[in-house]
Design a protein around this motif. Structure first.
Motif, mmCIF file in Angstrom:
data_model
loop_
_atom_site.group_PDB
_atom_site.id
_atom_site.type_symbol
_atom_site.label_atom_id
_atom_site.label_comp_id
_atom_site.label_asym_id
_atom_site.label_seq_id
_atom_site.Cartn_x
_atom_site.Cartn_y
_atom_site.Cartn_z
ATOM 1 N N LYS A 116 10.065 -8.503 -11.847
ATOM 2 C CA LYS A 116 9.024 -8.135 -10.909
ATOM 3 C C LYS A 116 9.280 -6.712 -10.421
ATOM 4 O O LYS A 116 10.407 -6.322 -10.148
ATOM 5 C CB LYS A 116 9.038 -9.106 -9.732
ATOM 6 C CG LYS A 116 7.822 -9.033 -8.879
ATOM 7 C CD LYS A 116 7.784 -10.154 -7.872
ATOM 8 C CE LYS A 116 6.498 -10.112 -7.111
ATOM 9 N NZ LYS A 116 6.416 -11.173 -6.128
ATOM 10 N N ARG A 117 8.215 -5.961 -10.339
ATOM 11 C CA ARG A 117 8.306 -4.576 -9.911
ATOM 12 C C ARG A 117 8.660 -4.531 -8.423
ATOM 13 O O ARG A 117 8.155 -5.300 -7.612
ATOM 14 C CB ARG A 117 6.961 -3.886 -10.166
ATOM 15 C CG ARG A 117 6.924 -2.438 -9.759
ATOM 16 C CD ARG A 117 5.610 -1.789 -10.142
ATOM 17 N NE ARG A 117 4.440 -2.405 -9.586
ATOM 18 C CZ ARG A 117 3.866 -2.051 -8.438
ATOM 19 N NH1 ARG A 117 4.371 -1.091 -7.727
ATOM 20 N NH2 ARG A 117 2.794 -2.670 -8.021
ATOM 21 N N ALA A 118 9.530 -3.608 -8.067
ATOM 22 C CA ALA A 118 9.910 -3.437 -6.665
ATOM 23 C C ALA A 118 8.719 -2.900 -5.882
ATOM 24 O O ALA A 118 7.929 -2.105 -6.409
ATOM 25 C CB ALA A 118 11.082 -2.459 -6.555
ATOM 26 N N PRO A 119 8.561 -3.327 -4.637
ATOM 27 C CA PRO A 119 7.439 -2.827 -3.852
ATOM 28 C C PRO A 119 7.558 -1.325 -3.615
ATOM 29 O O PRO A 119 8.647 -0.787 -3.472
ATOM 30 C CB PRO A 119 7.522 -3.597 -2.539
ATOM 31 C CG PRO A 119 8.869 -4.200 -2.506
ATOM 32 C CD PRO A 119 9.375 -4.276 -3.903
ATOM 33 N N ARG A 120 6.427 -0.677 -3.604
ATOM 34 C CA ARG A 120 6.393 0.768 -3.408
ATOM 35 C C ARG A 120 6.608 1.083 -1.921
ATOM 36 O O ARG A 120 6.148 0.354 -1.049
ATOM 37 C CB ARG A 120 5.049 1.328 -3.851
ATOM 38 C CG ARG A 120 4.741 0.982 -5.282
ATOM 39 C CD ARG A 120 4.346 2.215 -6.016
ATOM 40 N NE ARG A 120 4.000 1.860 -7.381
ATOM 41 C CZ ARG A 120 4.568 2.424 -8.420
ATOM 42 N NH1 ARG A 120 5.456 3.352 -8.241
ATOM 43 N NH2 ARG A 120 4.216 2.066 -9.634
ATOM 44 N N TRP B 174 0.607 2.177 4.660
ATOM 45 C CA TRP B 174 -0.126 2.047 3.402
ATOM 46 C C TRP B 174 0.602 2.850 2.336
ATOM 47 O O TRP B 174 1.062 3.962 2.577
ATOM 48 C CB TRP B 174 -1.563 2.550 3.588
ATOM 49 C CG TRP B 174 -2.429 2.445 2.370
ATOM 50 C CD1 TRP B 174 -2.612 1.370 1.562
ATOM 51 C CD2 TRP B 174 -3.251 3.479 1.832
ATOM 52 N NE1 TRP B 174 -3.485 1.649 0.561
ATOM 53 C CE2 TRP B 174 -3.903 2.953 0.710
ATOM 54 C CE3 TRP B 174 -3.503 4.794 2.187
ATOM 55 C CZ2 TRP B 174 -4.783 3.694 -0.071
ATOM 56 C CZ3 TRP B 174 -4.384 5.525 1.418
ATOM 57 C CH2 TRP B 174 -5.026 4.975 0.302
ATOM 58 N N THR B 175 0.698 2.299 1.120
ATOM 59 C CA THR B 175 1.426 2.952 0.028
ATOM 60 C C THR B 175 0.613 4.033 -0.652
ATOM 61 O O THR B 175 1.171 4.849 -1.379
ATOM 62 C CB THR B 175 1.831 1.920 -1.047
ATOM 63 O OG1 THR B 175 0.651 1.362 -1.604
ATOM 64 C CG2 THR B 175 2.710 0.840 -0.466
#
Length: 133
Positions: free
Chosen positions: A88-92, A108-109
């Motif tokens: 799973k991709r790490a959160p931005r 917000w990213t």
């Protein structure tokens, strides 16, 4: 099974229906029905032949594995361990900070839909730089 097929499968119903049909028409129907039955038999024979061929190949492979000293369960384990779960991709990390309608500070990213407070500020002539963290 449809009602038409049920009627074809019932001898009494066939006799009752056949009383109103001429013998010539019945012979034509019989020829067409014979063609359909022959086609279906050929399909079934082809399916059976394919299944027999597959079973023979499986038996051959099983024999080859046993001759090489490999157990079938070991082969099955290869498939299970060979596939890795997708990481799973790490959160931005958040790039922008804004105050929502309730007065809460939100982050917000910069990906996805633009939050409505930022959008309304941009529509009013603001810049994204105003919201940078």
């Amino acid at each position: 099974m449809s009602d038409a097929l049920k009627a074809l499968n019932n001898l009494r119903t066939l006799r009752a229906q056949a009383r109103d049909i001429e013998v010539v028409v019945l012979n034509e129907m019989l020829e067409k029905f014979a063609v359909v039955v022959a086609e279906r038999r050929e399909e079934a024979a082809a399916e059976n032949a394919a299944q027999r061929e597959k079973d023979e190949k499986l038996a051959l492979y099983k024999e080859m594995l046993l001759n090489d000293g490999i157990d079938i369960s070991e082969l099955a384990q290869l498939k299970q361990t060979g596939t890795k779960p997708k990481a799973k991709r790490a959160p931005r990390p958040a790039k922008y900070k804004f105050i929502d309608e309730d007065g809460n500070e939100k982050f917000w990213t910069g990906q996805g839909r633009t939050p409505s407070p930022i959008k309304s500020a941009l529509d009013a002539g603001g810049s994204m730089d105003d919201f940078l963290i």
